[in-house]
Every structure is written in structure tokens, then in C-alpha cells.
Design an enzyme around this catalytic site. Structure first.
Site: not given
Ligand code: ADP
Length: 785
Positions: A679, A722
Site C-alpha cells: 500500500s 489510516k
């Protein structure tokens, strides 16, 4: 045979005695017939023929009761004893064999024959040889037998006349009349020695066996005696110490406990069997204490103890709310779960697994469930468990064996239906000692766990009433079969806003209570709490926050007592006095736009994090260096990004061969923490592009997304964590993959309001949003559109 060889003598039958030639013997004579024989002998030349009677018990023997061979003896002395008894002292002269009885009354008189003379020279060698064999056999015999005095051995070995050897040995050692008679009857000296040799060998063997037996018996007796002696001593000592000999009263005590414990049949029988073993054992023996421990375990287990469930859903909801702020989804799921369990009237079905970062309240929600149901709560951490025996126990044959942790926890709970939390099931590992996961699987399986068998107890314990819950930080490392049994409930991290609420409504009151502080004795403003959240903690959950609050409470408690005031006021300005210098000064994102530095968003097992990625490019030979403990997936992701840049080199205005003349170094700080996953793909690509093109990256932007070779942006996991991390770090713009749009629903709206969240499908878009100016080629493309 000459006439000289024939003698006529009175005969005296001996009872239980045998006389050999050259042997001096005394015995008492009482029988009238024998006295008459003695008298007759005394009248003649004092010679008398002494023969043993076959059965010593016969009082009045006939001719048939008397052996044929005896010894002609000389009467040396007669002594009259009181009561018609005469003591006789005789010396054996030579052998004689009865030829004929010439008189039977008033005494026996016989004609007899003495051994024929022979040529000594002729048999000398043979005699010597046989004598030696006899001697060595005799020596061996003497050694084994402790009844023969060593003097005889000495006499025998120094004897010069081999003919007499057999007689002397026979007279001194043999016990049986038959054996002695056998030697006496052998007129031939060689035959005599051979017969003796046989007898000696036989007797030696018997002695050997006897000795063996007696050794064995002696050993046993010694041991028994020793133990008896020690035990008596122990008793005496215990008595001295005022400890009664305890054993029997202890056995009684156990017996009573077993009767009262209401054990299931199998356990009842086993306990009684062990108790019987214990009672036959010496008090204080090591084995005894093993049995005692075992019995204690059996007796302490809640075989039939149960609490009654409180099935009131409204009550459950109230308690969950009382203990926890927010967590709406989680609470709802828990209530639904309880409802279903009520309808199905059993505890079978999937096991709840709470997944989330540390400190988000997984354990405490499990505790609340126990409280709501009115069940006992036990927690067992399986993190780091790598041995099946830790779950199931060690067999009792091992020294110091104990039951497994499951049974130990049940004992601790004290009921057979507690809420049982298996903590950190993602941290379990397995090695050569067996797979704990499969043991755990059996524990959690409703079809099997009613008959859970612990290795130590060797008894079946019913776990089917237990309500198992589990927690994990991440699902990745949970063994698949285990995961299939569970219903996963994600608990996400908290926003600053939520943390503020949790702190002021739950943590501060809770800690104040724990520190014994009165309700209004501590005041902390919201601003101060925020400051604690931002400068003293950096976490998804609230565990450290709670710790900091506890620290404040400790110090305040002291001030309250020292300064004798009623309230302590914590403000932003005096906070440092309580908690020290702020640990995290991150406000956080890079202050200025920089070349080659981009902020990524990562999701670790401890929650979301911002991740700063640094890239430098320098003249070289086309090396791509990656540092900072990057995993393989991350490295591959960096290479993919680099290939994308090469494919776009024309648009970016890079020379065709730039990749051959430039070295690129990608580094992700905080190298001690291993990082992996795809990611960070777009972030790394952005940073490399920025470094190659000398274009700064905007400092307020953070991003997450996987990149493909063609520059497409793929979705990622853990979006909520996140975004919360980005918010915590003071980022204002977040770039996320378009395919993650659906996850935005989970994100609190106040956060969404504060952040500019942009969704992208291609790397070009990322560049447009994040670079402080566009590469010429891209800008031209835009113009053309
Ligand atoms: P975990 O098991 O997830 O690591 P804990 O359950 O130990 O976390 O939580 C740490 C502390 O935070 C506990 O004292 C708990 O009561 C508190 N806590 C966590 N979440 C909340 C919440 N939503 N409301 C109130 N207190 C919370």
C-alpha cells in the site's frame, strides 16, 4: 582273607553319631543293652564296635536297624553320671564290616572284617590327585559356609596322610548321617575321596543358592527396617514439633471432601483410587505430594458450579453503554449475538473474535459481556504459546506436571460457565512440541468441547457451557481453521474527538476512583486532554492515554495530601510538571514542501501510522537501493513504481537512459520497525518522481494505494485507521484509491469534514494532487484535454 582279619567284638549302636577312625569322641550311654556291651568290652581289651543306627529315634534297635559298617574303637574313659548314664570317651581305630551277629542278648556281639591291606605305592599318585581335588573343593566349601572353623582347614591342608583326609573332612563338616555313612563304608581310599568330592561339590552348590537367597532376604529386610526406623523417627520428630502424624486425619479430610464435592462419576472414582494409593503411602513421601496436588486439582475444579445467566437484553445494553463510549457497531453486534444465543438456548455457534489495535477496548468489552450476563470472567493470553501442553497440560508422568492453562483458568473462574477470553490468538505459534492451534480448535469446537480431556487430569471436563471470546490485533496470522470458527468483529481506533470523550467520561472518573480521589478533586480541561492525546500518546487505542491519566492521578493524589488542598487543576501550562516533556511533537507533517519526501499511510497491528518516505537520486549506474527493513512485497512494489516512471520518462522530461546513469535510494525511517505490504506503492513512486524531477511534494498531503506497472492505483485495507492516523498527524489532504470509496462510510463525518479526501485511479492523478508543480509533459497533456 586271613583269620586275623576277623574280629569278634561287642557292638554298641550309636544314635545320630558317626565315628571315624582316628577320631576321638565322647557320648552318653543310657540304654541297658549298650551298657552291657560296654561292660563286656571293658572285660576284654576295651575294644568295642561302634555302628550308627539308621534311625536315631528307635529306642531298641534290631539287627536291621543298624548299618553294616562301623568303626572299631578303643574305650579311653568311662564316667558314671547320675541316673544310670555313663559318659564314654572313645577313639576310633579302624573300619569294620559286620559279617555276622553272634549274640543279640544281653548285648549285640558281632564278627567283623577290617579292610584289606593294599600296596600304598601303587595308588600313591592317584591318591594325591584326588586329595588335591577334594582339598580345593573343601576350601571353596569352607569359604561359603561360615559354620566351619578355619582351623580345620589348616589341619586338613597340613595333613600328610592322604588316606585320612576324607575321614577328617567328613567327620568335621558333613551333617547328614547318610553322607557320613557313605564315606565310612568306602573301604577303598580312592573311592572314599571321590565320594567325598561329590558330596562337597553338591553341598557347595546348595550353599551358594542358600547364600543368594539369604542375601536377597537380608536386603529386603534391611530396607524395610530402615524405612520403618526412619518413619518412626519422623513420627517422633513430628510429635516433638506438635504436628500430629497427620496422615490418617488428612486421608479422612480428603475422603470427606471427595464425598461433598459432588464429582462426576469418572472423577469420583479416580479421586478415590488416588486417595487409596495415598493412604498406603508413607507420609511425606514425594509420590504422596504428587497425589495430593492431583487430588487438590480435582477437588478445586467447578465440576458442577454454575452461575445463572441474566438474559435481559436491555440490561446487557445498559451495561455495555455504562462501560464503553461509542463502539456502536460493536455493541449492536454483541447484543444481537446474545439474542440469538438466547433463542437457540445454547452457547453453540460461532465464537466472537474482537479484532483491533491495542487499547481499543477488546478486553474490556469482553469483561462487560461477562458482567451483563452475570457470568464470571477469565482471561487467558495465548500469545507466545507454542506448546500444545500449555493448553492441554503435561501427563502426570512428568516431574512437576500441572494441568493446561484451560483447566487452570476454569479453576480460577470457579464456575463451569464463565466468559472465557482467549487473548491474542494471532500471536500463537507452533513448533516441534505440537500445534497449540489444533488443541485450541478442539476447545472452541462445540461438537467436541463437552468432553475436553486434559493430559494431567486424565478426566473429561465439560467446556460446553463456557462462553468463549477471542481477541486479535490482526487477522493475517490467525490459523485458517481457527478463523473459520469465529465471527470477526472489527473494533477500529478512535479519533481525537472520541478519545477526548472516552477520557473525560470514562478514563478520568475510573482512574480517580481507583486512586481514591473525591469526585471534584481533579479538573482537567478538554484542551489539556487533547494536549495529552496529541503530545503524550500516539496510538489508535486509549491504553497509553489511560496510563498518562493514571500518572496524573498518582501525582495529584500526592499533592492533595501534601498541600492539603481540595482540588488539583491540570492545565496545558502545568501539564509538563505532571507528565514530563511531551514525547511527540508531531504537528507534525513536514513543515515545508520538500523534494524526495512523501508521506504514506500505513496500517500496522498497533493501528494506523503515517510513514515518511525519503528518496535521493544520484549519478551512478542504475542501482535501486531500498533500506529501512522493507519486506519483499514492499520492495517489489517499489520496483513496479520505478518501471512505471521509466515508461513515462518522455512525459516527465527525463533522458531515455536516465535509469542507467542514476542510482536511486529509497529509505523509510524508523528502520527498527519491519514494514511490508503493497500500500505504499504510490507514495514511493511519488517520492522517486519528485527526486528525479527535482519537484517538491506538498507537505500537507498523505496517501495510500497500490500501484501497477501501468500506473493504475489499486485498493488497500485498513482505510479507517489510516485516515485517522493522517488526521492525527495534521494532514489536510488524503489521496486514496477510488476503489476504496465504499469504506468511507465507516469514517466519522467530523473527520471527513476536516479532511480533503481525494479518490484517484491513476498515478498521474496522484502526481497532479501531490506535486507542488507538474512535470512539463503532464502539464501539456492536461492542456490538450
Ligand atoms: P485491548 O484489549 O483492546 O488491548 P483494553 O480493553 O485493555 O484494550 O482497553 C484499555 C483501556 O481502555 C481499558 O481500561 C478500557 O476500559 C479502556 N477503553 C477502551 N475503549 C474504551 C471505550 N470505548 N470506552 C471506554 N473505555 C474504553
Amino acid at each position: 582273607m586271613s583269620n586275623d582279619d576277623i574280629k569278634r567284638l561287642p557292638l554298641l549302636p550309636l544314635r545320630g553319631l558317626t565315628i571315624f577312625p582316628y577320631m576321638v569322641l565322647h557320648f552318653d550311654v543310657g540304654r541297658a543293652k549298650s551298657i552291657a556291651a560296654l561292660e563286656a568290652a571293658m572285660i576284654e581289651n576295651q575294644e568295642i564296635f561302634l555302628v550308627t543306627q539308621k534311625d536315631s529315634k528307635i529306642e531298641d534297635p534290631t539287627i536291621d536297624d543298624i548299618y553294616e559298617v562301623g568303626t572299631i574303637s578303643k574305650i579311653k574313659q568311662l564316667l558314671k553320671l547320675p541316673g544310670d548314664t555313663i559318659r564314654v570317651l572313645v577313639e576310633g581305630l579302624e573300619r569294620g564290616r559286620i559279617l555276622e551277629y553272634t549274640k543279640e542278648d544281653p548285648y549285640f556281639e558281632v564278627e567283623l572284617m577290617t579292610p584289606a591291606a593294599y600296596d600304598k605305592k601303587e595308588i600313591e599318585l592317584q591318591l594325591e590327585a584326588t586329595s588335591r581335588s577334594v582339598l580345593s573343593a573343601f576350601e571353596k566349601y569352607v569359604k561359603l559356609s561360615n559354620k566351619i572353623s578355619p582351623e580345620i582347614l589348616l589341619t586338613v591342608t597340613t595333613l600328610e596322610d592322604n588316606e585320612r583326609l576324607a575321614d577328617i573332612i567328613a567327620a568335621n563338616t558333613l551333617v547328614k548321617i547318610e553322607d557320613k555313612q557313605c564315606i565310612l563304608e568306602s573301604f577303598d581310599p580312592i573311592v572314599r575321596l571321590e565320594s567325598l568330592y561329590e558330596i562337597l561339590i553338591r553341598e557347595t552348590e546348595i550353599l551358594e543358592i542358600e547364600n543368594k537367597i539369604s542375601m536377597r532376604v537380608k536386603k529386603q529386610i534391611d530396607k524395610v527396617q530402615r524405612e520403618y526406623y526412619l518413619r518412626e523417627q519422623l513420627k517422633a520428630i513430628q510429635k516433638e514439633l506438635g504436628e500430629s502424624d497427620g496422615n490418617s486425619s488428612e486421608i479422612e479430610e480428603y475422603r470427606k471432601r471427595i464425598e461433598e464435592a459432588n464429582l462426576p462419576e469418572e472423577a469420583y472414582e479416580k479421586a478415590n483410587k488416588e486417595l487409596d494409593r495415598l493412604s498406603s503411602m508413607a507420609p511425606g513421601s514425594a509420590e504422596g505430594s504428587v497425589i495430593r496436588t492431583y487430588l487438590d486439582w480435582i477437588l478445586d475444579l467447578p465440576w458442577n458450579n454454575e452461575t445463572v445467566d441474566n438474559l435481559d437484553l436491555a440490561n446487557a445494553e445498559r451495561i455495555l453503554n455504562e462501560d464503553h463510549y461509542g463502539m456502536e457497531m460493536v455493541k449492536e453486534r454483541v447484543i444481537e449475538y446474545l439474542a440469538v444465543r438466547q433463542l437457540t438456548k445454547n452457547m453453540k455457534g460461532p465464537i466472537l473474535c474482537f479484532v483491533g489495535a491495542p487499547g481499543v477496548g477488546k478486553t474490556s468489552i469482553a469483561k462487560s459481556i461477562a458482567r451483563a450476563l452475570n457470568r464470571k470472567f477469565v482471561r487467558m493470553s495465548v500469545g507466545g504459546v507454542r506448546d500444545e501442553a500449555e493448553i492441554r497440560g503435561h501427563r502426570r508422568t512428568y516431574v512437576g506436571a500441572i494441568p493446561g492453562r484451560i483447566i487452570a483458568s476454569i479453576k480460577q473462574a470457579g464456575t463451569k460457565n464463565p466468559v472465557f477470553l482467549l487473548d491474542e490468538i494471532d500471536k500463537m505459534s507452533s513448533d516441534f512440541r505440537g500445534d497449540p492451534a489444533s488443541a485450541l480448535l478442539e476447545v472452541l469446537d462445540a461438537e467436541q468441547n463437552y468432553a475436553f480431556r486434559d493430559h494431567y487430569l486424565e478426566l473429561v471436563f465439560d467446556l460446553s457451557k463456557v462462553m468463549f471470546l477471542t481477541t486479535a490485533n490482526t487477522l493475517d496470522t490467525i490459523p485458517r481453521p481457527l478463523l473459520d470458527r469465529m465471527e470477526v468483529i472489527h473494533i477500529s481506533g478512535y479519533t481525537e474527538e472520541e478519545k477526548l470523550n472516552i477520557a473525560s467520561k470514562y478514563l478520568i472518573p475510573k482512574q480517580m476512583k481507583e486512586h481514591g480521589m473525591a469526585d471534584n478533586s481533579l479538573s482537567i480541561s478538554d484542551k489539556t486532554i487533547r494536549s495529552i492525546i496529541n503530545h503524550y500518546t500516539r496510538e489508535s487505542g486509549v491504553r497509553n492515554l489511560e496510563r498518562q491519566i493514571a500518572a496524573i492521578c498518582r501525582k495529584s493524589a500526592r499533592i492533595l495530601i501534601d498541600k492539603k488542598t481540595d482540588t488539583v487543576r491540570i492545565t496545558e501550562s502545568n501539564l509538563e510538571k505532571y507528565l514530563g516533556i511531551p514525547r511527540y511533537r508531531y504537528n507534525k507533517a513536514e513543515q515545508n514542501d520538500e523534494i524526495g519526501i512523501a508521506t504514506g499511510l500505513a496500517w500496522t497491528s498497533v493501528g494506523g501510522e503515517t510513514l515518511s518516505i525519503e528518496v535521493v537520486s544520484m549519478p551512478g549506474t542504475g542501482k535501486l537501493v531500498l533500506t529501512g527493513q522493507l519486506g519483499d512485497v514492499m520492495k517489489e512494489s517499489a520496483r513496479a513504481g520505478f518501471s512505471y516512471i521509466r515508461s513515462r520518462s518522455k512525459e516527465f522530461g527525463l533522458p531515455d537512459d536516465f535509469h542507467e546513469k542514476t542510482d536511486i535510494h529509497i529509505h523509510i525511517p524508523e528502520g527498527a520497525i519491519p514494514k511490508d505490504g503493497p500500500s505504499a506503492g504510490i507514495t514511493m513512486t511519488l517520492a522517486v518522481t519528485s527526486a528525479l524531477l527535482d519537484i517538491p511534494v506538498k507537505s500537507n498531503v498523505a496517501m495510500t494505494g497500490e500501484i501497477t506497472l501501468r500506473g493504475r492505483v489499486l485498493p488497500i485495507g485498513g482505510l479507517k485507521e489510516k485516515i485517522l492516523a493522517a488526521h492525527r498527524a495534521g494532514i489536510t489532504k488524503v489521496i486514496i484509491p477510488k476503489s476504496n470509496e465504499k469504506d468511507l462510510a465507516d469514517i466519522p463525518s467530523n473527520i471527513k469534514k476536516k479532511l480533503d479526501i481525494v479518490m484517484v485511479e491513476t498515478m498521474d492523478e496522484v502526481l497532479r494532487h501531490a506535486l507542488s508543480r507538474l512535470p512539463v509533459g503532464i502539464a501539456d497533456e492536461d492542456k490538450k484535454r
